[in-house]
Design a protein around this motif. Sequence first.
Motif, PDB file in Angstrom:
ATOM      1  N   ALA A  22       1.007  -1.168  -0.146  1.00  0.00           N
ATOM      2  CA  ALA A  22      -0.098   0.062  -0.091  1.00  0.00           C
ATOM      3  C   ALA A  22       0.766   1.364  -0.078  1.00  0.00           C
ATOM      4  O   ALA A  22       0.339   2.503  -0.004  1.00  0.00           O
ATOM      5  N   GLY A  23       2.111   1.249   0.064  1.00  0.00           N
ATOM      6  CA  GLY A  23       2.998   2.323   0.309  1.00  0.00           C
ATOM      7  C   GLY A  23       2.921   3.208   1.537  1.00  0.00           C
ATOM      8  O   GLY A  23       3.181   4.291   1.300  1.00  0.00           O
ATOM      9  N   LEU A  24       2.816   2.559   2.596  1.00  0.00           N
ATOM     10  CA  LEU A  24       2.304   3.086   3.606  1.00  0.00           C
ATOM     11  C   LEU A  24       3.206   2.801   4.898  1.00  0.00           C
ATOM     12  O   LEU A  24       3.779   1.388   5.089  1.00  0.00           O
ATOM     13  N   PRO A  25       3.863   3.562   5.805  1.00  0.00           N
ATOM     14  CA  PRO A  25       4.520   3.180   6.881  1.00  0.00           C
ATOM     15  C   PRO A  25       3.292   2.567   7.927  1.00  0.00           C
ATOM     16  O   PRO A  25       2.296   2.916   7.918  1.00  0.00           O
ATOM     17  N   TRP A  26       3.922   1.546   8.870  1.00  0.00           N
ATOM     18  CA  TRP A  26       3.083   1.091   9.833  1.00  0.00           C
ATOM     19  C   TRP A  26       3.541   1.051  11.139  1.00  0.00           C
ATOM     20  O   TRP A  26       2.961   0.586  11.781  1.00  0.00           O
ATOM     21  N   ASP A  27       4.379   2.042  11.652  1.00  0.00           N
ATOM     22  CA  ASP A  27       4.929   2.079  13.059  1.00  0.00           C
ATOM     23  C   ASP A  27       3.844   2.712  13.699  1.00  0.00           C
ATOM     24  O   ASP A  27       3.707   2.602  14.952  1.00  0.00           O
ATOM     25  N   ASP A  28       2.709   3.365  13.243  1.00  0.00           N
ATOM     26  CA  ASP A  28       1.588   3.896  13.799  1.00  0.00           C
ATOM     27  C   ASP A  28       0.164   3.272  13.812  1.00  0.00           C
ATOM     28  O   ASP A  28      -0.815   3.683  13.849  1.00  0.00           O
ATOM     29  N   LEU A  52     -11.231   0.018   3.222  1.00  0.00           N
ATOM     30  CA  LEU A  52     -10.580  -1.490   3.454  1.00  0.00           C
ATOM     31  C   LEU A  52      -9.676  -1.679   2.373  1.00  0.00           C
ATOM     32  O   LEU A  52      -9.723  -1.478   1.201  1.00  0.00           O
ATOM     33  N   VAL A  53      -8.400  -1.970   2.504  1.00  0.00           N
ATOM     34  CA  VAL A  53      -7.194  -2.624   1.572  1.00  0.00           C
ATOM     35  C   VAL A  53      -7.274  -4.027   1.811  1.00  0.00           C
ATOM     36  O   VAL A  53      -6.767  -4.355   3.021  1.00  0.00           O
ATOM     37  N   VAL A  54      -7.824  -4.889   1.126  1.00  0.00           N
ATOM     38  CA  VAL A  54      -7.833  -6.439   1.240  1.00  0.00           C
ATOM     39  C   VAL A  54      -6.582  -6.964   0.276  1.00  0.00           C
ATOM     40  O   VAL A  54      -6.660  -6.858  -0.895  1.00  0.00           O
ATOM     41  N   ALA A  55      -5.831  -7.575   1.131  1.00  0.00           N
ATOM     42  CA  ALA A  55      -4.345  -8.304   0.522  1.00  0.00           C
ATOM     43  C   ALA A  55      -4.878  -9.740   0.494  1.00  0.00           C
ATOM     44  O   ALA A  55      -5.045 -10.231   1.585  1.00  0.00           O
ATOM     45  N   SER A  56      -4.789 -10.249  -0.971  1.00  0.00           N
ATOM     46  CA  SER A  56      -4.936 -11.765  -0.737  1.00  0.00           C
ATOM     47  C   SER A  56      -3.639 -12.155  -1.339  1.00  0.00           C
ATOM     48  O   SER A  56      -3.090 -11.526  -2.341  1.00  0.00           O
ATOM     49  N   SER A  57      -3.630 -13.482  -0.981  1.00  0.00           N
ATOM     50  CA  SER A  57      -2.395 -14.320  -1.514  1.00  0.00           C
ATOM     51  C   SER A  57      -1.138 -13.576  -1.866  1.00  0.00           C
ATOM     52  O   SER A  57      -0.250 -13.646  -2.824  1.00  0.00           O
ATOM     53  N   GLY A  78       2.452 -12.499  -1.977  1.00  0.00           N
ATOM     54  CA  GLY A  78       3.838 -13.204  -2.099  1.00  0.00           C
ATOM     55  C   GLY A  78       3.452 -14.104  -3.354  1.00  0.00           C
ATOM     56  O   GLY A  78       4.621 -14.859  -3.745  1.00  0.00           O
ATOM     57  N   ASP A  79       2.437 -14.440  -3.946  1.00  0.00           N
ATOM     58  CA  ASP A  79       2.252 -15.315  -4.908  1.00  0.00           C
ATOM     59  C   ASP A  79       2.157 -14.510  -6.285  1.00  0.00           C
ATOM     60  O   ASP A  79       1.130 -13.797  -6.475  1.00  0.00           O
ATOM     61  N   PRO A  80       3.071 -14.877  -6.914  1.00  0.00           N
ATOM     62  CA  PRO A  80       3.307 -13.954  -8.133  1.00  0.00           C
ATOM     63  C   PRO A  80       1.948 -13.942  -9.016  1.00  0.00           C
ATOM     64  O   PRO A  80       1.950 -13.015  -9.805  1.00  0.00           O
ATOM     65  N   GLU A  81       1.370 -14.876  -9.006  1.00  0.00           N
ATOM     66  CA  GLU A  81       0.489 -15.236 -10.055  1.00  0.00           C
ATOM     67  C   GLU A  81      -1.138 -14.780  -9.556  1.00  0.00           C
ATOM     68  O   GLU A  81      -1.931 -14.353 -10.100  1.00  0.00           O
ATOM     69  N   HIS A  82      -1.187 -14.926  -8.243  1.00  0.00           N
ATOM     70  CA  HIS A  82      -2.568 -14.641  -7.642  1.00  0.00           C
ATOM     71  C   HIS A  82      -2.648 -13.505  -6.756  1.00  0.00           C
ATOM     72  O   HIS A  82      -3.895 -13.253  -6.145  1.00  0.00           O
ATOM     73  N   GLU A  83      -1.357 -13.017  -6.237  1.00  0.00           N
ATOM     74  CA  GLU A  83      -1.661 -11.783  -5.202  1.00  0.00           C
ATOM     75  C   GLU A  83      -2.465 -10.600  -5.862  1.00  0.00           C
ATOM     76  O   GLU A  83      -2.276 -10.458  -6.927  1.00  0.00           O
ATOM     77  N   ARG A  84      -3.341 -10.265  -4.817  1.00  0.00           N
ATOM     78  CA  ARG A  84      -4.140  -9.227  -5.266  1.00  0.00           C
ATOM     79  C   ARG A  84      -4.378  -7.944  -4.018  1.00  0.00           C
ATOM     80  O   ARG A  84      -4.412  -8.519  -3.004  1.00  0.00           O
ATOM     81  N   ILE A  85      -4.400  -7.009  -4.506  1.00  0.00           N
ATOM     82  CA  ILE A  85      -4.524  -5.637  -3.408  1.00  0.00           C
ATOM     83  C   ILE A  85      -5.686  -4.795  -4.042  1.00  0.00           C
ATOM     84  O   ILE A  85      -5.620  -4.184  -5.289  1.00  0.00           O
ATOM     85  N   GLU A  86      -6.722  -4.935  -3.204  1.00  0.00           N
ATOM     86  CA  GLU A  86      -7.891  -4.124  -3.631  1.00  0.00           C
ATOM     87  C   GLU A  86      -8.307  -3.007  -2.400  1.00  0.00           C
ATOM     88  O   GLU A  86      -8.738  -3.361  -1.290  1.00  0.00           O
ATOM     89  N   ARG A  87      -8.619  -2.068  -3.079  1.00  0.00           N
ATOM     90  CA  ARG A  87      -9.069  -0.974  -1.994  1.00  0.00           C
ATOM     91  C   ARG A  87     -10.691  -0.704  -2.275  1.00  0.00           C
ATOM     92  O   ARG A  87     -10.996  -0.652  -3.363  1.00  0.00           O
ATOM     93  N   VAL A  88     -11.247  -1.010  -1.199  1.00  0.00           N
ATOM     94  CA  VAL A  88     -13.096  -1.046  -1.196  1.00  0.00           C
ATOM     95  C   VAL A  88     -13.562  -0.242  -0.188  1.00  0.00           C
ATOM     96  O   VAL A  88     -12.906  -0.162   0.972  1.00  0.00           O
ATOM     97  N   THR A  89     -14.779  -0.015  -0.390  1.00  0.00           N
ATOM     98  CA  THR A  89     -15.421   0.840   0.900  1.00  0.00           C
ATOM     99  C   THR A  89     -16.044  -0.264   1.550  1.00  0.00           C
ATOM    100  O   THR A  89     -16.204  -1.357   1.301  1.00  0.00           O
ATOM    101  N   PRO A  90     -16.297  -0.088   3.062  1.00  0.00           N
ATOM    102  CA  PRO A  90     -17.064  -1.251   3.665  1.00  0.00           C
ATOM    103  C   PRO A  90     -18.154  -1.778   2.999  1.00  0.00           C
ATOM    104  O   PRO A  90     -18.378  -3.174   3.117  1.00  0.00           O
TER     105      PRO A  90
END
Length: 452
Positions: free
Chosen positions: A145-151, A201-206, A208-220
């Motif tokens: 997501a390109g975000l820091p996460w220390d907070d 909501l940023v839903v991260a699926s699979s 590390g899997d180069p074929e199936h990894e998905r990052i989706e931004r959606v509303t609740p």
Amino acid sequence: MTGLTGMTGVTSISVVGTGTGAPLEPAALRLLDAATLVVGGRRHLDAAAQLCTRVEQVEQVVLGPLAPALETIAKHLAAAASGDCGHSGDPGDSGDSEERARVVVLASGDPGFFGIVRALAERFGADALDVRPGVSSVATAFARAGLPWDDAVVVSAHGRELRTAVNVCRAHPKTAILTGPGAGPAELGAELVHRAANRTLVVASSLGDPEHERIERVTPAQAAERDWGPAVSVVLCLDEARTLSPVRTVAGPRPTPGRWALDEDEFGHRDSMITKFEVRALALARLGPRLGDFVWDVGAGSGSVAVECARFGAAVVAVEKTGDGIERIRANAAAHGVDVRTVHGSAPTVLSHLADPDAVFIGGGGAELPSIVKVCARRARRTVVVALAALDRVPAVRGALAEAGFLCDGVLLQSSRLAPLPGDVTRLAATNPVFVLWGDRPTTPLQEGAVE
């Protein structure tokens, strides 16, 4: 890594975090090549067998319920210690049986982060473990997501009630949720759609899997409408207006406030219609608001109690029957940088639409106060605190709390504040006396202080 003395005299259990799909490092392959017992999920065992043929030649435990796996590890180590290893070592191995006992546990991500390391350390001792962490799914998701996460606040909903994760999402601008069956993006979205619809909501699926990894931004709402399947790795819940906090010194949620029971002039209010700081100090002590809690402030007025509970990290809803009061609460919450959801209407009627709270503060109600207390006491999980000025209503409030099974107590607060007089002298100015009554739901010792 240098072996530490464990229950068998050497490091007995190597725990290898597989990260999010990266190939095992050579050091991990060497551990597998020397293993006498390999423990892991089916997919971890299959992947390891493709890289190290010895995995298929030794005893394996497929992780499901944790207790049987721990028992198998214990028996394996005990057999090694007694000289009856129950496995075939290398023909030329001349070391004693303890030295030949090598247990390798394969786990996802970083096994020390909401992972199996806790259970292994509790059972066998931390000095029996050689932990090789991988990159956690949380770190990977924030990187994608390109975000820091220390907070960020991280909450596990895997095998736990979803309500704690929902409350943290409502109160904190950056949350990572480790999902599980019945606690995935759809269920999280359904809970947030009417309570924190402004979250992304940023839903991260699979991951590390180069074929199936998905990052989706959606509303609740969008998340609630989907069937996400079992591939979800982690969900990030973001208030996109506040994803970048100032530079941090301490990681995690914002620090608890250095001051509370703030002065009345730190809130906007009408004609001194505000819970005085002496009353707020006691109310906060009895409410015990904390991260993961959900608190009602009923008859909120200026929202001073609601705002202070939110400053401690609780998710808060302020119920107020006047329109100008609602606007004042929102302004006070914004001024203190916290999220407080407002509900415009009269209690107890509007309370039926709210989720059950952990704690409730009731600061208004008039003639309806006993019925409001009765409803709140029936639904509160932990505590109800009531502030009132009328002596005549004290018995009814106590009765409503006791009828709901609460342990009741209370005080009459009478305070006098320092006030200046002409001539550079000081007098005591008395404030109006206030009854503060509270009821606590009985708990067992194991429940006290527990946060889900």
